[in-house]
Design a protein around this motif. Structure first.
Motif, mmCIF file in Angstrom:
data_model
loop_
_atom_site.group_PDB
_atom_site.id
_atom_site.type_symbol
_atom_site.label_atom_id
_atom_site.label_comp_id
_atom_site.label_asym_id
_atom_site.label_seq_id
_atom_site.Cartn_x
_atom_site.Cartn_y
_atom_site.Cartn_z
ATOM 1 N N SER A 57 6.263 -37.173 -13.729
ATOM 2 C CA SER A 57 5.862 -36.374 -12.684
ATOM 3 C C SER A 57 4.883 -37.251 -11.738
ATOM 4 C CB SER A 57 5.187 -35.031 -12.872
ATOM 5 O OG SER A 57 4.082 -35.197 -13.538
ATOM 6 N N GLU A 58 3.992 -38.137 -12.285
ATOM 7 C CA GLU A 58 3.376 -38.921 -11.464
ATOM 8 C C GLU A 58 3.893 -40.227 -10.995
ATOM 9 O OE1 GLU A 58 -0.873 -37.940 -13.700
ATOM 10 O OE2 GLU A 58 -0.316 -39.868 -13.857
ATOM 11 N N THR A 59 5.195 -40.417 -11.398
ATOM 12 C CA THR A 59 5.979 -41.865 -11.088
ATOM 13 C C THR A 59 7.143 -41.292 -10.028
ATOM 14 O OG1 THR A 59 7.197 -41.714 -13.267
ATOM 15 C CG2 THR A 59 5.187 -43.388 -12.866
ATOM 16 N N SER A 85 -2.277 -41.795 -17.563
ATOM 17 C CA SER A 85 -2.733 -42.183 -16.250
ATOM 18 C C SER A 85 -2.652 -43.567 -15.820
ATOM 19 C CB SER A 85 -3.825 -41.338 -15.934
ATOM 20 O OG SER A 85 -4.990 -41.614 -16.296
ATOM 21 N N THR A 91 0.724 -44.621 -15.645
ATOM 22 C CA THR A 91 1.470 -44.653 -13.968
ATOM 23 C C THR A 91 0.821 -45.095 -13.025
ATOM 24 O OG1 THR A 91 0.303 -42.346 -13.951
ATOM 25 C CG2 THR A 91 2.233 -42.079 -14.970
ATOM 26 N N LYS A 92 -0.495 -45.418 -13.233
ATOM 27 C CA LYS A 92 -1.036 -46.085 -12.003
ATOM 28 C C LYS A 92 -0.671 -47.871 -11.998
ATOM 29 C CE LYS A 92 -5.868 -44.101 -12.547
ATOM 30 N NZ LYS A 92 -6.900 -44.139 -13.376
ATOM 31 N N GLN A 140 3.910 -35.695 -17.824
ATOM 32 C CA GLN A 140 3.021 -36.323 -16.962
ATOM 33 C C GLN A 140 3.384 -37.730 -16.445
ATOM 34 O OE1 GLN A 140 -0.807 -36.710 -18.509
ATOM 35 N NE2 GLN A 140 -1.694 -37.997 -16.724
#
Ligand SMILES: [Zn+2]
Length: 209
Positions: free
Chosen positions: A165-167, A89, A92-93, A162
């Motif tokens: 899908s988060e970016t 995470s 992606t943050k 992950q």
């Protein structure tokens, strides 16, 4: 006198426009290169003992070095610059915070079948939809790598990892599996320090996208 003033303001306007255009041309794409694994997470262990976390870090560092030599270097950030573990995470943050134009995650593959070989590229598919720019840049990179390095192509596939899908809602995002460390040929190719052609293929693909 009036005409002269008009001409002067026209020249000033022209200069301002050049400045604005110049600035626009000079804005380089911002790329986040996600260096897979790190620290206690070694990733795949090669048939010859090399570790995925080290391979992808060397390739990412080589991309940075080659980028510095360009006339107009891209604005490249890595998610890690050393052998440390960063959470998915946080990776992606960082991409969102930097307002990146492209997210590129670097990995190496592994299979119980030691004959498995080649390059695999992944893009995300959410609710049956995929991002065309992601698939496009994925194909570009894969084609460049296959051409320059002689890797076989395993195609662009879809997987909701992950980091993808988060970016994907923010920028084109792809994950590349740079060959199989479980395959003797590919593991020894990469450990014979052939990272330069790999790094160069990736850099020129993202530069020309
Ligand atoms: Zn991996």
């Amino acid at each position: 006198m009036k005409n002269l003033l008009k001409n002067v303001s026209f020249v000033i306007l022209l200069m301002k426009m050049c400045l604005i255009f110049g600035q626009e041309i000079d804005v380089q794409k911002r790329i986040v290169i996600d260096v897979g694994h790190g620290g206690k997470d070694a990733g795949a262990i090669g048939i010859n003992g090399i570790q995925e976390k080290d391979v992808v870090l060397s390739i990412a560092n080589e991309i940075l070095r080659l980028n510095d030599d360009l006339d107009k270097p891209l604005d490249i950030y890595l998610t890690r610059y050393s052998d440390t573990l960063i959470s998915l995470s946080d990776r992606t943050k960082l991409t969102k915070a930097l307002n990146a134009d492209l997210f590129l995650s670097l990995h190496c593959n592994h299979s119980d079948n030691t004959d498995a070989r080649g390059i695999e590229v992944y893009a995300s598919r959410k609710h049956g939809k995929f991002s065309k720019p992601s698939v496009f840049i994925g194909y570009q990179i894969e084609r460049a790598l296959c051409k320059a390095v002689g890797y076989e192509s395993r195609g662009v596939k879809f997987a909701n990892f992950q980091v993808l899908s988060e970016t994907i809602d923010y920028c084109p995002a792809v994950l590349i599996e740079l060959g199989f460390l479980s395959n003797r040929d590919e593991a020894s190719y990469i450990s014979d320090n052939n990272i330069k052609p790999i790094a160069l293929s990736i850099l020129s693909s993202i530069q020309n996208q």
